[in-house]
Design a protein around this motif. Structure first.
Motif, PDB file in Angstrom:
ATOM      1  N   ASN A 370      36.040  30.877  44.338  1.00 45.60           N
ATOM      2  CA  ASN A 370      37.456  31.122  44.653  1.00 45.60           C
ATOM      3  C   ASN A 370      38.297  29.879  44.420  1.00 45.60           C
ATOM      4  OD1 ASN A 370      37.315  33.734  45.305  1.00 45.60           O
ATOM      5  ND2 ASN A 370      37.239  33.443  47.554  1.00 45.60           N
ATOM      6  N   TYR A 371      37.765  28.778  44.929  1.00 47.70           N
ATOM      7  CA  TYR A 371      38.484  27.506  44.812  1.00 47.70           C
ATOM      8  C   TYR A 371      38.633  27.119  43.340  1.00 47.70           C
ATOM      9  CZ  TYR A 371      39.600  22.574  45.292  1.00 47.70           C
ATOM     10  OH  TYR A 371      40.210  21.357  45.197  1.00 47.70           O
ATOM     11  N   ILE A 372      37.537  27.309  42.590  1.00 52.22           N
ATOM     12  CA  ILE A 372      37.556  26.915  41.173  1.00 52.22           C
ATOM     13  C   ILE A 372      38.570  27.780  40.399  1.00 52.22           C
ATOM     14  CG2 ILE A 372      36.174  26.807  39.052  1.00 52.22           C
ATOM     15  CD1 ILE A 372      33.737  26.319  41.003  1.00 52.22           C
ATOM     16  N   GLU A 373      38.530  29.082  40.656  1.00 53.84           N
ATOM     17  CA  GLU A 373      39.433  29.984  39.918  1.00 53.84           C
ATOM     18  C   GLU A 373      40.900  29.649  40.204  1.00 53.84           C
ATOM     19  OE1 GLU A 373      38.472  34.137  40.279  1.00 53.84           O
ATOM     20  OE2 GLU A 373      39.447  34.537  38.348  1.00 53.84           O
ATOM     21  N   LYS A 374      41.168  29.353  41.469  1.00 58.94           N
ATOM     22  CA  LYS A 374      42.537  28.997  41.854  1.00 58.94           C
ATOM     23  C   LYS A 374      42.978  27.720  41.098  1.00 58.94           C
ATOM     24  CE  LYS A 374      44.887  27.838  46.040  1.00 58.94           C
ATOM     25  NZ  LYS A 374      44.519  26.608  46.604  1.00 58.94           N
ATOM     26  N   THR A 375      42.063  26.777  41.024  1.00 58.29           N
ATOM     27  CA  THR A 375      42.369  25.515  40.340  1.00 58.29           C
ATOM     28  C   THR A 375      42.634  25.754  38.852  1.00 58.29           C
ATOM     29  OG1 THR A 375      40.875  24.430  41.878  1.00 58.29           O
ATOM     30  CG2 THR A 375      41.540  23.156  39.957  1.00 58.29           C
ATOM     31  N   ILE A 376      41.772  26.552  38.222  1.00 58.03           N
ATOM     32  CA  ILE A 376      41.943  26.808  36.783  1.00 58.03           C
ATOM     33  C   ILE A 376      43.294  27.468  36.527  1.00 58.03           C
ATOM     34  CG2 ILE A 376      41.004  28.026  34.776  1.00 58.03           C
ATOM     35  CD1 ILE A 376      38.242  27.895  36.162  1.00 58.03           C
ATOM     36  N   LYS A 377      43.660  28.397  37.435  1.00 58.37           N
ATOM     37  CA  LYS A 377      44.946  29.094  37.263  1.00 58.37           C
ATOM     38  C   LYS A 377      46.116  28.124  37.390  1.00 58.37           C
ATOM     39  CE  LYS A 377      43.704  33.805  38.446  1.00 58.37           C
ATOM     40  NZ  LYS A 377      43.482  34.756  39.537  1.00 58.37           N
ATOM     41  N   GLU A 378      45.979  27.173  38.302  1.00 59.56           N
ATOM     42  CA  GLU A 378      47.054  26.180  38.467  1.00 59.56           C
ATOM     43  C   GLU A 378      47.305  25.420  37.169  1.00 59.56           C
ATOM     44  OE1 GLU A 378      45.921  23.739  41.801  1.00 59.56           O
ATOM     45  OE2 GLU A 378      46.272  25.393  43.213  1.00 59.56           O
ATOM     46  N   TYR A 379      46.234  25.191  36.415  1.00 60.46           N
ATOM     47  CA  TYR A 379      46.378  24.467  35.141  1.00 60.46           C
ATOM     48  C   TYR A 379      46.758  25.398  33.989  1.00 60.46           C
ATOM     49  CZ  TYR A 379      44.621  20.015  36.940  1.00 60.46           C
ATOM     50  OH  TYR A 379      44.481  18.825  37.610  1.00 60.46           O
ATOM     51  N   LYS A 380      46.884  26.692  34.309  1.00 58.17           N
ATOM     52  CA  LYS A 380      47.233  27.709  33.294  1.00 58.17           C
ATOM     53  C   LYS A 380      46.300  27.651  32.080  1.00 58.17           C
ATOM     54  CE  LYS A 380      52.157  28.106  34.476  1.00 58.17           C
ATOM     55  NZ  LYS A 380      52.061  27.548  35.808  1.00 58.17           N
ATOM     56  N   LEU A 381      44.998  27.583  32.347  1.00 64.50           N
ATOM     57  CA  LEU A 381      44.013  27.483  31.268  1.00 64.50           C
ATOM     58  C   LEU A 381      43.462  28.850  30.901  1.00 64.50           C
ATOM     59  CD1 LEU A 381      42.121  24.362  32.589  1.00 64.50           C
ATOM     60  CD2 LEU A 381      43.414  24.475  30.462  1.00 64.50           C
ATOM     61  N   LYS A 382      43.003  28.943  29.645  1.00 64.30           N
ATOM     62  CA  LYS A 382      42.368  30.172  29.166  1.00 64.30           C
ATOM     63  C   LYS A 382      40.929  30.153  29.672  1.00 64.30           C
ATOM     64  CE  LYS A 382      41.552  31.409  24.668  1.00 64.30           C
ATOM     65  NZ  LYS A 382      41.705  31.062  23.285  1.00 64.30           N
ATOM     66  N   TYR A 383      40.533  31.212  30.402  1.00 63.06           N
ATOM     67  CA  TYR A 383      39.156  31.174  30.930  1.00 63.06           C
ATOM     68  C   TYR A 383      38.564  32.574  31.038  1.00 63.06           C
ATOM     69  CZ  TYR A 383      40.735  32.921  35.475  1.00 63.06           C
ATOM     70  OH  TYR A 383      41.239  33.702  36.480  1.00 63.06           O
ATOM     71  N   GLU A 384      37.238  32.586  31.136  1.00 60.39           N
ATOM     72  CA  GLU A 384      36.539  33.851  31.416  1.00 60.39           C
ATOM     73  C   GLU A 384      35.569  33.575  32.555  1.00 60.39           C
ATOM     74  OE1 GLU A 384      34.649  35.534  27.652  1.00 60.39           O
ATOM     75  OE2 GLU A 384      34.961  33.427  27.165  1.00 60.39           O
ATOM     76  N   LYS A 385      35.352  34.583  33.402  1.00 57.95           N
ATOM     77  CA  LYS A 385      34.309  34.459  34.429  1.00 57.95           C
ATOM     78  C   LYS A 385      33.094  35.236  33.910  1.00 57.95           C
ATOM     79  CE  LYS A 385      33.292  34.855  39.287  1.00 57.95           C
ATOM     80  NZ  LYS A 385      33.590  35.468  40.559  1.00 57.95           N
ATOM     81  N   LEU A 386      31.975  34.554  33.750  1.00 56.43           N
ATOM     82  CA  LEU A 386      30.810  35.164  33.115  1.00 56.43           C
ATOM     83  C   LEU A 386      29.629  35.262  34.078  1.00 56.43           C
ATOM     84  CD1 LEU A 386      30.949  33.071  29.807  1.00 56.43           C
ATOM     85  CD2 LEU A 386      31.899  35.340  30.188  1.00 56.43           C
ATOM     86  N   THR A 387      28.751  36.207  33.794  1.00 59.92           N
ATOM     87  CA  THR A 387      27.500  36.234  34.567  1.00 59.92           C
ATOM     88  C   THR A 387      26.665  35.058  34.093  1.00 59.92           C
ATOM     89  OG1 THR A 387      26.359  37.521  32.885  1.00 59.92           O
ATOM     90  CG2 THR A 387      27.491  38.767  34.632  1.00 59.92           C
ATOM     91  N   GLU A 388      25.666  34.691  34.881  1.00 53.56           N
ATOM     92  CA  GLU A 388      24.851  33.524  34.524  1.00 53.56           C
ATOM     93  C   GLU A 388      24.206  33.715  33.149  1.00 53.56           C
ATOM     94  OE1 GLU A 388      22.889  31.149  37.322  1.00 53.56           O
ATOM     95  OE2 GLU A 388      20.989  31.216  36.243  1.00 53.56           O
ATOM     96  N   ALA A 389      23.671  34.905  32.902  1.00 53.07           N
ATOM     97  CA  ALA A 389      22.969  35.143  31.637  1.00 53.07           C
ATOM     98  C   ALA A 389      23.919  34.976  30.450  1.00 53.07           C
ATOM     99  CB  ALA A 389      22.362  36.541  31.646  1.00 53.07           C
ATOM    100  N   VAL A 390      25.114  35.556  30.549  1.00 50.07           N
ATOM    101  CA  VAL A 390      26.074  35.461  29.440  1.00 50.07           C
ATOM    102  C   VAL A 390      26.547  34.012  29.273  1.00 50.07           C
ATOM    103  CG1 VAL A 390      28.334  36.245  28.594  1.00 50.07           C
ATOM    104  CG2 VAL A 390      26.799  37.856  29.752  1.00 50.07           C
ATOM    105  N   LEU A 391      26.773  33.365  30.410  1.00 46.50           N
ATOM    106  CA  LEU A 391      27.234  31.970  30.383  1.00 46.50           C
ATOM    107  C   LEU A 391      26.227  31.086  29.628  1.00 46.50           C
ATOM    108  CD1 LEU A 391      29.410  29.982  31.802  1.00 46.50           C
ATOM    109  CD2 LEU A 391      27.486  29.428  33.282  1.00 46.50           C
TER     110      LEU A 391
END
Ligand SMILES: [Fe+2]
Length: 566
Positions: A370-391
């Motif tokens: 949660n904390y990480i996602e909030k931080t990434i959004k603050e920086y307005k970065l392009k991101y995906e949340k992936l499962t461990e296997a896909v990552l």
């Protein structure tokens, strides 16, 4: 039974919390203060340990400090008297901080931490010895401690047996392997207590042509004991570590702005050769004293990976355990562990939990999704949340295509090395991957990068002492096998060695990543460097990781399960 170990006021201040002899957490103060090698009292590291352990300060049964400040102060006074009047200026400069807080450690613990329990002080080299011996889980072992200086001691030979540590022999200040190495570090224009690694890297490009001259300033006996000729040194009484006579012998010192010439490389090679001569003589002598096949090593000199890699071929020791945080941050752990096994705790109060050996150093902080996602959004970065296997599949593929990836996952590592939690990664060949990584890290080209290798494959790539050799802390350099040098071209150093970290299942996601990289490329190793930029401590928070990512040509950034692109 909670014990909090603390190191402070020299370099690499840290706090480590143990419960019934097992590490709960531990971290260097620099990660929070962002001052590299921070030597202040580790208030933030202590606060982290309390939070992580879910404790109030007075839930801690004992706070143990990693050295005896009064004894150290006594050595400083003695040195001042010995060198008077030459040492007056540095003495007067150093005194206010000594009188203000450095000798008042207990006072600080009582007033600033508001701690009411027991405070103990472990001798510095006992702290080092403990930091290697107890985590090794060797029932009996030889132990070597070797660093700049603690209170008086600079080198210690010990025997560990059944959780007791017995001193066998010692060398005291000012005769110090660490201070000798640091004198050359400073003389060659690098920073003391920080750039010793640079000297080690530089050594491979030189020839040891100054060995005979160095032997004029240090007398080495067959048992490895040594005496420095003090007229060549001024670290006792001056701001500079070497004396005019030293300059007469070795010529002009290098200024940090000067280019690195062959002479500097030869000096680095020569002091490395001398270090190794002393190291192996001491270790061989220690073997004759203990007749143990096991040896534990700690203290700053124990981080000399080049020397460490040769222990198996230059001494009879078969099992070598060097704790990854062999410097003073690890001494905070050593102090806590020693206190746990020391008579200050009645034996019946010592709950003998099954103490695990320490194979990974993931004892620092971590952050929620949660904390990480909030931080990434603050920086307005392009991101995906992936499962461990896909990552893992995606990251390994991009690594195999030559991308440089910031890799921030799991808990921060204790000690000076990033071991696949807060790391920057890329493939280990071709050679220009080193240049590409150097553009990000802004390191001198002569410095080698290290490799993380699947433990089960290590003997196929490196001249290691045994199949599946275990070397998880990146504190050994081993020769790279001739047939693999092309595959590891970006991490093979000028002397054909490489500093390695063996990675196994205990490394979790990092192990899976290298396995997948191996499946794709047929190479079982990746280049691993710490996640920081020049002059910074290793990144501690997702914000810092993102800032470094944005400032550099890093291609992608992974923070836990988030995959971030530019
Ligand atoms: Fe030390």
């Amino acid at each position: 039974m909670y014990i909090l170990g603390i190191s402070a006021y020299y370099h690499d201040s840290a706090a480590v919390l143990i419960k019934d002899g097992v590490i709960v957490c531990g971290i260097e103060e620099e990660r929070f203060s962002r001052i590299k090698h921070d030597n202040g009292f580790p208030f933030q590291a202590v606060a982290f340990c309390l939070k992580e352990g879910g404790l109030d300060i007075n839930d801690i049964h004992i706070i143990s400090y990693y050295e005896k400040p009064l004894l150290k102060f006594e050595r400083i006074l003695e040195t001042f008297i010995d060198t008077y009047p030459r040492g007056l200026k540095p003495f007067l400069k150093g005194m206010p901080e000594w009188l203000d807080y450095k000798i008042k450690v207990e006072h600080t613990i009582r007033t600033k931490l508001k701690y009411k329990g027991i405070v103990t002080f472990t001798p510095h080299h006992v702290s080092h010895a403990s930091s290697a011996y107890y985590p090794s889980l060797f029932k009996e072992s030889a132990i070597l401690t070797i660093d700049g200086v603690g209170e008086y001691q600079t080198t210690g030979l010990w025997k560990g047996k059944d959780n007791m540590i017995t001193p066998l022999k010692k060398i005291d200040f000012p005769h110090s392997m660490g201070l000798l190495y640091s004198t050359f570090t400073a003389f060659l224009g690098f920073k003391v207590n920080e750039d010793e690694y640079k000297l080690m890297g530089l050594a491979a490009y030189g020839k040891p042509v100054y060995v005979h001259k160095i032997k004029k300033i240090i007398d080495i006996k067959n048992d490895g004991s040594f005496q420095m000729d003090l007229k060549y040194f001024s670290f006792r009484e001056g701001f500079q570590m070497w004396s005019p006579l030293f300059e007469k012998l070795f010529g002009k010192p290098r200024s940090p702005k000067d280019s690195v010439e062959q002479k500097h490389k030869d000096l680095a090679s020569s002091i490395q050769t001398i270090t190794e001569e002393i190291y192996f003589k001491i270790l061989n002598y220690l073997y004759t004293l203990t007749k143990s096949e096991n040896v534990c090593i700690s203290g700053g000199v124990g981080l000399n990976a080049l020397a460490n890699g040769k222990i198996y071929t230059h001494t009879p020791f078969k099992n070598v355990y060097i704790f990854g945080a062999a410097g003073d941050s690890g001494a905070a752990l050593g102090s806590a562990l020693y206190t746990y096994y020391h008579p200050v705790i009645p034996a019946k109060a010592r709950i003998q939990s099954k103490i695990p050996s320490i194979n990974v150093l993931s004892f620092g902080s971590s952050y929620s999704n949660n904390y990480i996602e909030k931080t990434i959004k603050e920086y307005k970065l392009k991101y995906e949340k992936l499962t461990e296997a896909v990552l893992i599949t995606k990251t390994a593929k991009l690594l195999s295509e030559g991308n440089i990836i910031g890799w921030f996952q799991g808990k921060a590592e204790l000690g000076p090395r990033a071991l696949g939690n807060h790391s920057i990664l890329c493939k280990p060949s071709p050679r220009n991957m080193k240049t590409k990584m150097n553009i990000i890290k802004l390191r001198e080209q002569f410095r080698p990068f290290a490799g993380s290798i699947l433990q089960e494959k290590v003997h196929e790539y490196f001249e290691v002492p045994e199949k599946n050799h275990w070397s998880p802390f990146m504190v050994f350099c081993f020769p790279v096998k001739k047939e693999k040098r092309k595959d590891l071209a970006a991490i093979v150093h000028a002397d054909n060695t490489c500093r390695i970290q063996t990675v196994n299942k205990e490394n979790g996601r990092y192990y899976q990543l290298i396995k997948e990289f191996y499946r794709l490329t047929g190479i079982a190793c990746i280049l691993n460097t710490s996640f920081n930029l020049k002059g910074e401590p290793i990144v501690e928070t997702p914000q810092q990781a993102i800032e470094d990512f944005l400032k550099t040509k890093m291609d992608y950034l992974v923070i836990e399960n988030f995959f971030i692109s530019k």
